[in-house]
Scaffold this active site. Structure first.
Site, PDB file in Angstrom:
ATOM      1  CG  ASP A 269      -2.152   0.864   0.971  1.00  0.00           C
ATOM      2  OD1 ASP A 269      -3.176   0.662   1.639  1.00  0.00           O
ATOM      3  OD2 ASP A 269      -2.065   1.744   0.087  1.00  0.00           O
TER       4      ASP A 269
HETATM    5  C1  GLC Z   1      -4.319   4.377  -0.483  1.00  0.00           C
HETATM    6  C2  GLC Z   1      -5.183   3.162  -0.216  1.00  0.00           C
HETATM    7  C3  GLC Z   1      -5.124   2.125  -1.310  1.00  0.00           C
HETATM    8  C4  GLC Z   1      -4.895   2.833  -2.626  1.00  0.00           C
HETATM    9  C5  GLC Z   1      -3.503   3.433  -2.579  1.00  0.00           C
HETATM   10  C6  GLC Z   1      -3.202   4.256  -3.827  1.00  0.00           C
HETATM   11  O1  GLC Z   1      -3.835   4.911   0.675  1.00  0.00           O
HETATM   12  O2  GLC Z   1      -5.038   2.502   1.030  1.00  0.00           O
HETATM   13  O3  GLC Z   1      -6.358   1.402  -1.309  1.00  0.00           O
HETATM   14  O4  GLC Z   1      -5.000   1.918  -3.705  1.00  0.00           O
HETATM   15  O5  GLC Z   1      -3.286   4.223  -1.426  1.00  0.00           O
HETATM   16  O6  GLC Z   1      -4.052   5.362  -3.877  1.00  0.00           O
END
Ligand code: GLC
Length: 738
Positions: A269
């Protein structure tokens, strides 16, 4: 002299040319040959890559992309959110939108709405359409679907997921992924695992029994990998056994890659990576979003400082980390590239097309849940109705443009008021008034509602008093703490004074319908005063048209709740054990309710919810008859067949989601009263009867044994319950497992 210089110069150029030519000529081009098996192509590319090139594959080069191998002509990996549609482009190294003008997409309904349809065919349609949009936008990876389990109504991202039951989520996630990936775009199932709240999401350590982990929180991920064959998976921010889930030995190396034989790519993430050695050795393949907060903050061009960048390269060169470690990552990333952007046979997709908007509308219509229709006010009889009072901020508010990473720049989103006016404005007098005003929390502080609450209320009461019907559009609205990533709910109550207003409105007009836009349960203490209630979800681009189709009777609602509506927060297992269970104490949390999540808790503790998991009404009625099993005895290897007849005993066509729950009354371990292990949607004309069969593989009746660390079906008696919801069981069959 001059000639001599010229000769030597020409020799040099010639040598370089030949050298370069030779250099180029030495490239073994097998990796480009699509007639070769992917595994052969991977080895061909890997054998010609430098250490620097291998390491470069393993981390971001921009907000949403990671490097390819420019020298070998291997393209970059372009990713983008999200689960409901392809997010607007942001700048290379900033969360700010790029303001390009070719990225206005179809907004599909939030996944709780898809879950409420209980329809794998719709899940496949959803995935296919989303995959076509992502393909058209030249993305190799779409960062979804999310299948974290709805453990608490407070989770800010419940709307992004598929409810409280692992079997429902596991059944729907598979066709979604399979059909998405047919476009040559990778799904990236997320957030693996135990990211079931937003409070301290980037650090909370979850303590959980092996049974609860395997029986509740992993099944949807397991299905996504083993049946959905997902090509990518996103690690979660939080910790499990005190290790961050983006580099976690048990979750990633043992369970995901060894036990489940995952051959895809683990993506962190954004900012979920915290240590080079951990990331290198504990299962991470591509590090994304480090030094950001996943939503807004960022450090300028920090990509070489990523954990899997220069530090990783140094440790490989020093021999601290074996080159095979980076080779495994590179193989997985090359496999992803060959499956997607280098697959020249993949289709070309399509974007914001009438077909996609029609699919979005169909899914939105199929997920809407009729919760109460006491006086049969619905479907609205437009032959009699002359005036409609439309009240509530959500009547004219779009939701697809908010909520966090899943937000979209939709080509359009029809609001309920727009749809009502367009469809009925020339036949019925429609008066809209806001009714309540929401305040907007921001990073800098709270922007108060610009409206005076009393004047809004008085105006609403006046409009309602003179109308034949009142349609109240309320619920949550993806403001912070109201269904929004990063911000759990802080109260179980509906915000902005809605309860008080609804009670007042119901006193002066009994023909009132309350339509809830939300992705999670809320307290409805006034429920007995409101004769008609509809769970409308966040329906995406066609939200307004979908809800009006149902209210007008054009569509007969068939959705059922993918999560329970407890009457009060303390009735929910996650909130029955104090802070340690939610949100945790000092970043440490214990899932004290263990396997008893959702209806599993309510059944076992004999707590009646306001509305049960699997509950939803129709404009017609159904009768279940003659439930029988094909045998009385089974072995674990068998699949039981439950047969029953279903009749539409009403005046109009409709669809009924029949559910099958399994119980093991005398197990050697504590088991929930019952667990969903089968369901099917049956479409019936008025008066029609169908014989329905539901297949029930006995091995899925197992519990996870902590002693043997394996799934166990004990011999003995099992009860198969056939129901219209988890608290409306029609028939039971008792069978024996030998
Ligand atoms: C965010 C989310 C994730 C997302 C990623 C990119 O913080 O937790 O679901 O795909 O970052 O935006």
């Amino acid at each position: 002299m001059k000639k001599k210089i010229l000769r030597s110069l020409s020799c040099t150029i010639a040598f370089c040319a030949i050298g370069t030519l030779n250099g180029y000529a030495q490239l073994n081009k097998t990796y480009l040959d699509e007639s070769q098996p992917i595994e052969v192509r991977i080895e061909s590319a890997l054998s010609q890559m430098t250490l620097e090139e291998k390491v470069a594959l393993c981390h971001a080069q921009s907000k949403f992309s990671s490097k390819g191998v420019p020298r070998l002509g291997i393209p970059e990996v372009w990713m983008n959110d999200g689960p409901f549609g392809v997010r607007a482009e942001v700048l290379w190294d900033d969360w700010a939108v790029a303001n390009v003008t070719n990225d206005s997409c179809t907004a599909f309904p939030a996944l709780t709405c898809l879950a409420a349809s209980f329809d794998p065919e719709l899940a496949a349609m959803y995935g296919k359409a989303l995959g076509e949009e992502a393909r058209y936008r030249n993305k190799s990876v779409i960062l979804g679907p999310g299948v974290n389990i709805y453990r608490t109504p407070f989770n800010g991202r419940n709307f992004e997921y598929m409810g409280e039951d692992p079997f429902l989520a596991a059944t729907l996630v598979v066709p979604y992924i399979q059909s998405l990936q047919q476009n040559g775009v990778a799904a990236c199932v997320k957030h693996y695992a135990l990211n079931n709240q937003e409070v301290w999401r980037d650090s909370v350590n979850v303590q959980i029994s092996d049974r609860a982990l395997h029986e509740i929180y992993l099944p949807a991920f397991k299905a996504a990998v083993e049946k959905g064959k997902t090509w990518a998976l996103m690690g979660a921010y939080n910790r499990y056994k005190y290790e961050f889930c983006c580099h976690n030995d048990i979750l990633l190396n043992k369970i995901l890659k060894l036990d489940w034989k995952f051959d895809g790519v683990v993506v962190s993430d954004w900012n979920g990576t915290h240590n080079t050695r951990e990331a290198a050795l504990k299962g991470l393949d591509i590090e994304m979003g480090t030094f950001t907060d996943g939503m807004s903050k960022t450090e300028i061009n920090a990509y070489n400082n990523y954990y899997l960048a220069s530090d990783f390269l140094r440790m490989l060169k020093d021999g601290e980390i074996d080159e095979e470690v980076v080779n495994d990552k590179a193989r997985r990333i090359l496999r992803l590239i060959f499956r997607t952007v280098m697959n020249t046979k993949r289709p070309f997709g399509s974007f914001a097309s009438p077909e996609h908007f029609a699919i979005s509308r169909h899914i939105a219509e199929s997920g809407i849940v009729l919760l109460k229709n006491q006086n049969n006010l619905l479907p609205l009889d437009f032959a009699k109705i002359k005036t409609i009072a439309v009240i509530g901020e959500n009547a004219d508010r779009i939701h697809s443009n908010a909520g966090g990473a899943s937000k979209l720049k939709a080509k359009y989103e029809i609001t309920p008021l727009q749809a009502l006016t367009k469809r009925w404005g020339d036949k019925v007098k429609i008066t809209y008034t806001r009714g309540y005003g929401s305040y907007t929390p921001t990073f800098e502080g709270v922007i108060p509602s610009p409206y005076n609450a009393d004047s809004l209320k008085n105006e609403a009461l006046k409009v309602a008093a003179n109308a034949d019907v009142v349609l109240f559009f309320g619920g949550l609205n993806k403001n912070r703490h109201q269904d929004n990533e990063g911000f759990d709910r802080q109260s179980y109550d509906l915000p902005y004074g809605q309860p008080e207003l609804l009670i007042e409105l119901a006193k002066i007009n009994k023909n009132i319908v309350f339509i809830i836009a939300s992705g999670t349960a809320t307290a409805l203490p006034f429920e007995k005063d409101i004769p008609t209630i509809v769970q409308g979800w966040y329906g995406g681009s066609e939200a307004g048209n979908a809800i009006v189709s149902v209210l007008s009777g054009e569509v007969n609602p068939s959705g059922k709740l993918p999560f329970s509506y407890p009457k009060k927060l303390e009735d929910c297992g996650a909130h029955a054990f104090g802070e340690i269970a939610y949100p945790g104490i000092k970043n440490d949390q214990k899932y004290m309710e263990d396997i008893l999540v959702g209806y599993r808790w309510l059944d076992t503790k004999k707590i009646k919810p306001l509305y049960a998991f699997g509950y939803g009404m129709s404009y017609t009625t159904f009768k279940y008859r003659k439930a029988t099993t094909d045998r009385k005895e089974y072995t674990v290897a068998d699949t039981a067949t439950l047969t029953f007849t279903l009749t539409n005993t009403g005046e109009r066509e409709g669809a009924e989601i029949a559910q099958v729950y399994i119980s093991q009354p005398k197990a050697s371990v504590m088991r929930p009263v019952k667990e969903l292990k089968g369901f099917t949607k049956v479409k019936l004309q008025a008066g029609e009867t169908k014989t329905v069969k539901i297949q029930l593989p006995v091995k899925e009746w197992a519990f996870y044994s902590e002693t043997s660390q394996s799934w166990v079906v004990e011999p003995g008696e099992f009860v198969i319950s056939l129901g219209a919801s988890s608290d409306d069981i029609k028939h039971k069959c008792v069978v024996t497992i030998k």
